[in-house]
Write a protein that holds these residues in place. Structure first.
Motif, PDB file in Angstrom:
ATOM      1  N   HIS A  67       0.788  -1.228   0.000  1.00 20.60           N
ATOM      2  CA  HIS A  67       0.000   0.000   0.000  1.00 20.60           C
ATOM      3  C   HIS A  67       0.824   1.285   0.000  1.00 20.60           C
ATOM      4  CE1 HIS A  67      -3.407  -2.606   0.459  1.00 20.60           C
ATOM      5  NE2 HIS A  67      -2.895  -3.119   1.553  1.00 20.60           N
ATOM      6  N   ILE A  68       2.142   1.198  -0.221  1.00 20.53           N
ATOM      7  CA  ILE A  68       2.983   2.393  -0.279  1.00 20.53           C
ATOM      8  C   ILE A  68       3.629   2.495  -1.658  1.00 20.53           C
ATOM      9  CG2 ILE A  68       4.967   3.618   0.680  1.00 20.53           C
ATOM     10  CD1 ILE A  68       4.477   2.169   3.327  1.00 20.53           C
ATOM     11  N   ALA A  69       3.365   3.615  -2.323  1.00 20.60           N
ATOM     12  CA  ALA A  69       3.988   3.902  -3.616  1.00 20.60           C
ATOM     13  C   ALA A  69       5.117   4.905  -3.394  1.00 20.60           C
ATOM     14  CB  ALA A  69       2.958   4.489  -4.577  1.00 20.60           C
ATOM     15  N   GLU A  70       6.220   4.688  -4.102  1.00 17.05           N
ATOM     16  CA  GLU A  70       7.343   5.620  -4.009  1.00 17.05           C
ATOM     17  C   GLU A  70       7.366   6.492  -5.260  1.00 17.05           C
ATOM     18  OE1 GLU A  70      12.097   5.673  -2.980  1.00 17.05           O
ATOM     19  OE2 GLU A  70      11.296   3.920  -4.022  1.00 17.05           O
ATOM     20  N   ILE A  71       7.288   7.800  -5.058  1.00 12.94           N
ATOM     21  CA  ILE A  71       7.366   8.759  -6.152  1.00 12.94           C
ATOM     22  C   ILE A  71       8.825   8.847  -6.606  1.00 12.94           C
ATOM     23  CG2 ILE A  71       7.011  11.167  -6.832  1.00 12.94           C
ATOM     24  CD1 ILE A  71       4.376   9.697  -6.200  1.00 12.94           C
ATOM     25  N   LYS A  72       9.025   8.774  -7.922  1.00 12.13           N
ATOM     26  CA  LYS A  72      10.377   8.762  -8.500  1.00 12.13           C
ATOM     27  C   LYS A  72      10.450   9.712  -9.686  1.00 12.13           C
ATOM     28  CE  LYS A  72      12.998   5.776  -7.642  1.00 12.13           C
ATOM     29  NZ  LYS A  72      14.102   5.821  -6.672  1.00 12.13           N
ATOM     30  N   ARG A  73      11.649  10.149 -10.025  1.00 11.86           N
ATOM     31  CA  ARG A  73      11.999  10.789 -11.291  1.00 11.86           C
ATOM     32  C   ARG A  73      11.156  12.017 -11.641  1.00 11.86           C
ATOM     33  NH1 ARG A  73      16.536  10.018 -11.501  1.00 11.86           N
ATOM     34  NH2 ARG A  73      16.877   9.871 -13.724  1.00 11.86           N
ATOM     35  N   MET A  74      10.813  12.815 -10.623  1.00 10.53           N
ATOM     36  CA  MET A  74      10.088  14.066 -10.861  1.00 10.53           C
ATOM     37  C   MET A  74      11.049  15.086 -11.462  1.00 10.53           C
ATOM     38  SD  MET A  74       6.823  14.066  -9.897  1.00 10.53           S
ATOM     39  CE  MET A  74       6.532  15.811  -9.651  1.00 10.53           C
ATOM     40  N   PHE A  75      10.702  15.578 -12.660  1.00 11.42           N
ATOM     41  CA  PHE A  75      11.563  16.547 -13.332  1.00 11.42           C
ATOM     42  C   PHE A  75      10.742  17.383 -14.307  1.00 11.42           C
ATOM     43  CE2 PHE A  75      14.398  17.682 -16.943  1.00 11.42           C
ATOM     44  CZ  PHE A  75      15.319  18.457 -16.261  1.00 11.42           C
ATOM     45  N   VAL A  76      11.020  18.679 -14.319  1.00 15.01           N
ATOM     46  CA  VAL A  76      10.434  19.600 -15.291  1.00 15.01           C
ATOM     47  C   VAL A  76      11.585  20.381 -15.915  1.00 15.01           C
ATOM     48  CG1 VAL A  76       8.925  21.615 -15.595  1.00 15.01           C
ATOM     49  CG2 VAL A  76       8.246  19.784 -14.039  1.00 15.01           C
ATOM     50  N   LEU A  77      11.520  20.559 -17.223  1.00 16.41           N
ATOM     51  CA  LEU A  77      12.557  21.333 -17.902  1.00 16.41           C
ATOM     52  C   LEU A  77      12.734  22.682 -17.205  1.00 16.41           C
ATOM     53  CD1 LEU A  77      11.550  20.680 -21.627  1.00 16.41           C
ATOM     54  CD2 LEU A  77      13.514  19.713 -20.409  1.00 16.41           C
ATOM     55  N   PRO A  78      13.971  23.107 -16.988  1.00 19.03           N
ATOM     56  CA  PRO A  78      14.210  24.356 -16.249  1.00 19.03           C
ATOM     57  C   PRO A  78      13.434  25.557 -16.795  1.00 19.03           C
ATOM     58  CG  PRO A  78      16.268  23.180 -16.517  1.00 19.03           C
ATOM     59  CD  PRO A  78      15.231  22.422 -17.320  1.00 19.03           C
ATOM     60  N   GLU A  79      13.340  25.675 -18.110  1.00 17.97           N
ATOM     61  CA  GLU A  79      12.642  26.820 -18.699  1.00 17.97           C
ATOM     62  C   GLU A  79      11.122  26.728 -18.558  1.00 17.97           C
ATOM     63  OE1 GLU A  79      13.471  23.906 -22.113  1.00 17.97           O
ATOM     64  OE2 GLU A  79      14.505  24.585 -20.308  1.00 17.97           O
ATOM     65  N   GLN A  80      10.606  25.587 -18.094  1.00 19.78           N
ATOM     66  CA  GLN A  80       9.162  25.389 -17.929  1.00 19.78           C
ATOM     67  C   GLN A  80       8.723  25.434 -16.460  1.00 19.78           C
ATOM     68  OE1 GLN A  80       7.061  25.350 -20.466  1.00 19.78           O
ATOM     69  NE2 GLN A  80       8.740  25.463 -21.928  1.00 19.78           N
ATOM     70  N   ARG A  81       9.662  25.643 -15.558  1.00 16.25           N
ATOM     71  CA  ARG A  81       9.340  25.638 -14.129  1.00 16.25           C
ATOM     72  C   ARG A  81       8.534  26.874 -13.733  1.00 16.25           C
ATOM     73  NH1 ARG A  81      15.240  23.231 -12.510  1.00 16.25           N
ATOM     74  NH2 ARG A  81      14.830  21.219 -13.502  1.00 16.25           N
ATOM     75  N   GLY A  82       7.782  26.734 -12.653  1.00 19.21           N
ATOM     76  CA  GLY A  82       6.986  27.841 -12.157  1.00 19.21           C
ATOM     77  C   GLY A  82       5.626  27.965 -12.822  1.00 19.21           C
TER      78      GLY A  82
END
Length: 148
Positions: A67-82
């Motif tokens: 019942h526990i999921a591990e969040i992995k590999r979160m990434f957004v292109l630097p120019e698309q952040r915010g």
């Protein structure tokens, strides 16, 4: 903006995670090989965010234990952040994890990724003691959220 459910075989996910790995070299330094062994795995639950044909960001989860999921590999292109892309990806991952029978999500991030930590806190994640392979890693911050 479109969020697509896929796997780590997705070429856009692979390209984004290579960029993420390059970005992390400066942050993780000597620990990069330690982290790489836990990130270079097949993932069945991947989200890629697109604007038309352009992949802007990604994230994934994997089963960690009952019942526990591990969040992995979160990434957004630097120019698309915010622009709320990471929050959208995280929300979709949590929904998918809940649909898959998980009741909580946990994750690990670097203590140097202050914007990521802020996102997770804003998304109701709480800091927990480091788990698993991160127990003795001083640069790691581990967090958890109940999603049921």
């Amino acid at each position: 903006m479109e969020l697509v459910r896929t796997t780590s075989d997705n070429v856009d996910f692979q390209r984004l995670t290579r960029l993420f790995d390059d970005y992390l070299v400066d942050i993780d330094g000597d620990e990069k090989d330690f982290f790489a062994q836990y990130n270079q795995i097949y993932l069945e639950h991947v989200i890629v965010c697109y604007d038309g044909e352009t992949a802007l960001g990604c994230g994934a989860f994997k089963p960690l234990e009952d019942h526990i999921a591990e969040i992995k590999r979160m990434f957004v292109l630097p120019e698309q952040r915010g622009k709320g892309i990471a929050a959208s990806i995280l929300n979709e991952l949590e929904s998918w994890a809940k649909e898959s029978g998980f009741t909580s999500c946990i994750l690990e991030t670097s203590n140097q990724l202050t914007s990521a930590i802020a996102l997770y806190k804003k998304s109701d994640y709480n800091v927990i003691p480091n788990y698993g392979q991160y127990i003795d890693v001083e640069s790691s911050v581990c967090m958890k959220k109940i999603i049921n």
